[in-house]
Design a protein around this motif. Structure first.
Motif, PDB file in Angstrom:
ATOM      1  N   GLU A  34       0.840  -1.202   0.000  1.00  0.00           N
ATOM      2  CA  GLU A  34       0.000   0.000   0.000  1.00  0.00           C
ATOM      3  C   GLU A  34       0.870   1.245   0.000  1.00  0.00           C
ATOM      4  OE1 GLU A  34      -2.940  -0.192   3.076  1.00  0.00           O
ATOM      5  OE2 GLU A  34      -4.113  -1.622   1.907  1.00  0.00           O
ATOM      6  N   THR A  35       1.187   1.729  -1.201  1.00  0.00           N
ATOM      7  CA  THR A  35       2.034   2.918  -1.319  1.00  0.00           C
ATOM      8  C   THR A  35       1.233   4.173  -1.643  1.00  0.00           C
ATOM      9  OG1 THR A  35       2.433   2.405  -3.644  1.00  0.00           O
ATOM     10  CG2 THR A  35       4.050   1.613  -2.039  1.00  0.00           C
ATOM     11  N   GLY A  36       0.028   4.029  -2.165  1.00  0.00           N
ATOM     12  CA  GLY A  36      -0.801   5.181  -2.474  1.00  0.00           C
ATOM     13  C   GLY A  36      -1.344   5.823  -1.204  1.00  0.00           C
ATOM     14  N   VAL A  37      -1.584   7.145  -1.265  1.00  0.00           N
ATOM     15  CA  VAL A  37      -2.073   7.881  -0.094  1.00  0.00           C
ATOM     16  C   VAL A  37      -3.280   8.718  -0.513  1.00  0.00           C
ATOM     17  CG1 VAL A  37      -1.504   9.635   1.631  1.00  0.00           C
ATOM     18  CG2 VAL A  37       0.224   7.997   0.917  1.00  0.00           C
ATOM     19  N   ARG A  38      -4.335   8.673   0.297  1.00  0.00           N
ATOM     20  CA  ARG A  38      -5.504   9.525   0.089  1.00  0.00           C
ATOM     21  C   ARG A  38      -5.679  10.381   1.327  1.00  0.00           C
ATOM     22  NH1 ARG A  38      -9.878   6.008  -0.916  1.00  0.00           N
ATOM     23  NH2 ARG A  38      -9.256   6.037  -3.095  1.00  0.00           N
ATOM     24  N   LEU A  39      -5.673  11.697   1.146  1.00  0.00           N
ATOM     25  CA  LEU A  39      -5.870  12.641   2.251  1.00  0.00           C
ATOM     26  C   LEU A  39      -7.260  13.253   2.117  1.00  0.00           C
ATOM     27  CD1 LEU A  39      -2.507  14.643   2.337  1.00  0.00           C
ATOM     28  CD2 LEU A  39      -3.166  12.706   3.745  1.00  0.00           C
ATOM     29  N   THR A  40      -8.004  13.255   3.202  1.00  0.00           N
ATOM     30  CA  THR A  40      -9.305  13.916   3.233  1.00  0.00           C
ATOM     31  C   THR A  40      -9.220  15.033   4.266  1.00  0.00           C
ATOM     32  OG1 THR A  40     -10.363  11.814   2.743  1.00  0.00           O
ATOM     33  CG2 THR A  40     -11.777  13.583   3.546  1.00  0.00           C
ATOM     34  N   HIS A  41      -9.317  16.281   3.791  1.00  0.00           N
ATOM     35  CA  HIS A  41      -9.261  17.448   4.678  1.00  0.00           C
ATOM     36  C   HIS A  41     -10.637  17.600   5.318  1.00  0.00           C
ATOM     37  CE1 HIS A  41      -8.850  21.906   5.493  1.00  0.00           C
ATOM     38  NE2 HIS A  41      -7.816  21.383   6.099  1.00  0.00           N
ATOM     39  N   ARG A  42     -10.727  17.342   6.616  1.00  0.00           N
ATOM     40  CA  ARG A  42     -12.022  17.335   7.304  1.00  0.00           C
ATOM     41  C   ARG A  42     -12.752  18.674   7.247  1.00  0.00           C
ATOM     42  NH1 ARG A  42      -8.907  14.036  10.737  1.00  0.00           N
ATOM     43  NH2 ARG A  42      -8.438  15.810  12.045  1.00  0.00           N
ATOM     44  N   ARG A  58       6.942   9.436  -0.077  1.00  0.00           N
ATOM     45  CA  ARG A  58       6.958  10.413  -1.171  1.00  0.00           C
ATOM     46  C   ARG A  58       5.533  10.755  -1.604  1.00  0.00           C
ATOM     47  NH1 ARG A  58       8.507  14.658  -3.564  1.00  0.00           N
ATOM     48  NH2 ARG A  58       8.686  14.599  -5.800  1.00  0.00           N
ATOM     49  N   ASN A  59       4.666   9.761  -1.686  1.00  0.00           N
ATOM     50  CA  ASN A  59       3.278  10.012  -2.071  1.00  0.00           C
ATOM     51  C   ASN A  59       2.559  10.886  -1.051  1.00  0.00           C
ATOM     52  OD1 ASN A  59       3.158   8.728  -4.556  1.00  0.00           O
ATOM     53  ND2 ASN A  59       2.781   6.736  -3.626  1.00  0.00           N
ATOM     54  N   LYS A  60       2.883  10.701   0.222  1.00  0.00           N
ATOM     55  CA  LYS A  60       2.274  11.528   1.265  1.00  0.00           C
ATOM     56  C   LYS A  60       2.712  12.980   1.096  1.00  0.00           C
ATOM     57  CE  LYS A  60       1.809   9.558   5.235  1.00  0.00           C
ATOM     58  NZ  LYS A  60       2.009   9.026   6.590  1.00  0.00           N
TER      59      LYS A  60
END
Length: 113
Positions: A34-42, A58-60
């Motif tokens: 699991e190298t992909g990153v998903r950020l959800t800004h609350r 790096r993805n982060k």
């Protein structure tokens, strides 16, 4: 900045971080790690996904940079458009050019008998 945290750590504190396996270079390794990153800004609900690199770190970093860019763009005020009218001189020049063009085309016609 208006409401956007200065440091990446403060910005990450406002986000939900989710890791995911990404389709990227690396083949079998990329499919199982699991190298992909998903950020959800609350606060804003903005979602950013980064899968470009083989490295989760790096993805982060890429996701945080993209999130910061999107939040800054959303915080920028919309420029108000003030309607304008053509000046008298520009109207006169436009009509004069149209008259000259009309005369030029009229002169191309065969003479009336």
């Amino acid at each position: 900045m208006s409401g956007i945290p200065e440091s990446n750590d403060d910005l990450m504190a406002e986000c939900d971080v989710e890791t995911l396996s990404g389709s990227t270079k690396g083949g079998q390794r990329a499919n199982k790690v699991e190298t992909g990153v998903r950020l959800t800004h609350r606060p804003s609900g903005t979602v950013v996904t980064a899968r470009r690199s083989r490295s989760q770190f790096r993805n982060k970093a890429l996701a945080v940079a993209e999130l910061r860019r999107r939040l800054e763009e959303a915080a920028r005020p919309v420029k108000v458009r003030r309607p304008t009218k053509p000046t008298k001189g520009s109207k006169r020049r436009r009509l004069e050019a149209k008259r000259q063009r009309s005369e030029k085309k009229a002169n191309r016609r065969p003479p009336e008998v």
